[in-house]
Design an enzyme around this catalytic site. Structure first.
Site, short mmCIF file in Angstrom:
data_model
loop_
_atom_site.label_atom_id
_atom_site.label_comp_id
_atom_site.label_asym_id
_atom_site.label_seq_id
_atom_site.Cartn_x
_atom_site.Cartn_y
_atom_site.Cartn_z
N HIS A 31 0.84 -1.20 0.00
CA HIS A 31 0.00 0.00 0.00
C HIS A 31 0.87 1.25 0.00
CE1 HIS A 31 -2.98 -2.97 1.29
NE2 HIS A 31 -3.88 -2.12 0.83
N HIS A 38 -4.92 -5.93 -5.77
CA HIS A 38 -4.89 -7.04 -4.83
C HIS A 38 -6.30 -7.37 -4.34
CE1 HIS A 38 -4.53 -3.38 -2.34
NE2 HIS A 38 -5.16 -4.08 -1.40
N CYS A 73 -13.53 -4.22 6.96
CA CYS A 73 -12.88 -4.62 5.70
C CYS A 73 -11.65 -5.45 6.06
CB CYS A 73 -12.38 -3.42 4.92
SG CYS A 73 -13.65 -2.28 4.40
N HIS A 75 -8.23 -8.15 4.19
CA HIS A 75 -7.55 -8.83 3.09
C HIS A 75 -7.42 -10.31 3.45
CE1 HIS A 75 -6.06 -4.66 2.94
NE2 HIS A 75 -6.07 -4.83 1.63
N GLU A 93 -11.39 -7.11 14.41
CA GLU A 93 -11.67 -5.67 14.43
C GLU A 93 -12.77 -5.30 15.40
OE1 GLU A 93 -12.15 -3.40 10.86
OE2 GLU A 93 -10.74 -4.67 9.75
N TYR A 110 -12.42 -1.36 -7.21
CA TYR A 110 -12.25 0.10 -7.18
C TYR A 110 -10.78 0.47 -7.04
CZ TYR A 110 -11.19 0.21 -2.22
OH TYR A 110 -10.56 0.05 -1.01
N GLU A 120 -5.58 2.79 -2.81
CA GLU A 120 -6.22 1.49 -2.65
C GLU A 120 -6.59 1.04 -4.05
OE1 GLU A 120 -6.37 -0.61 -0.43
OE2 GLU A 120 -6.65 0.26 1.53
N GLU A 122 -8.24 -2.43 -5.44
CA GLU A 122 -8.70 -3.72 -4.94
C GLU A 122 -9.82 -4.34 -5.77
OE1 GLU A 122 -7.83 -2.97 -0.19
OE2 GLU A 122 -9.89 -2.75 -0.90
N TRP A 167 -14.81 3.54 -0.99
CA TRP A 167 -15.36 2.23 -1.33
C TRP A 167 -16.77 2.08 -0.80
CZ3 TRP A 167 -11.08 2.89 1.80
CH2 TRP A 167 -11.24 2.55 3.16
#
Length: 179
Positions: A31, A38, A73, A75, A93, A110, A120, A122, A167
């Site tokens: 990032h 990704h 969110c 990964h 989280e 996006y 970003e 992704e 997003w």
């Protein structure tokens, strides 16, 4: 939640332009001003009253610190099924157990640049889930949270997009369930 997860620089899955995995990179290294495409995901969590959980990103976050966004969110790690990653991040989280996890936007993609120049980029499938619990957020991830009526969030995001993650604004435009 494992305390060590916050201190691990997870590997993320790099993708080619068709969305095919082509390798991995550390999340931190990947990032920056020229972020490679990704794999990620977003999740919207509803409670038994149909209210949507939105969160304000911690001020220490590398991208979009302090903005309001969807519930959470993340990964997926290499070889980790996305659905497993969704459950892992809900716990990490938000300290939440989620159920009825459904894929709402399988092809969402996006690219956006924040005010610090971090990009970003992704392929980010979007999920909707349910919970019976109340969040106990990790302060390194979430500054605050609120349960709100989904239509009110969609209207606010369309009227003041600058107050929300890009997003989330784009996803809410496509999530008919919340309009």
């Amino acid at each position: 939640m494992t305390d060590t997860e916050a201190h691990v620089d997870d590997e993320i899955v790099l993708l080619d332009m068709d969305g095919t995995p082509i390798g991995t990179a550390s999340k931190t290294a990947a990032h920056g001003p020229d972020t490679a495409l990704h794999l990620a995901f977003s999740c919207y969590v509803l409670n038994a009253d149909g209210q949507l959980l939105i969160t304000r990103r911690a001020l220490s976050k590398k991208t979009w610190p302090g903005v309001w966004t969807n519930s959470f969110c993340g990964h997926p790690r290499p070889a980790e099924p996305v659905l497993n990653a969704v459950h892992r991040r809900a716990d990490f989280e938000l300290g939440l157990e989620i159920s009825e996890v459904a894929l709402a936007l399988p092809l969402f993609r996006y690219r956006a640049t924040d005010s610090r120049g971090t990009v970003e980029n992704e392929v980010c499938p979007v999920y909707v889930a349910r919970t019976d619990g109340d969040p106990d957020p990790d302060p390194r991830e979430v500054a605050e949270f609120v349960w709100v009526e989904p239509g009110a969030v969609a209207r606010a995001a369309s009227q003041a997009p600058w107050a929300f993650s890009p997003w989330m604004v784009m996803q809410l435009e496509q999530l008919e369930k919340f309009s």
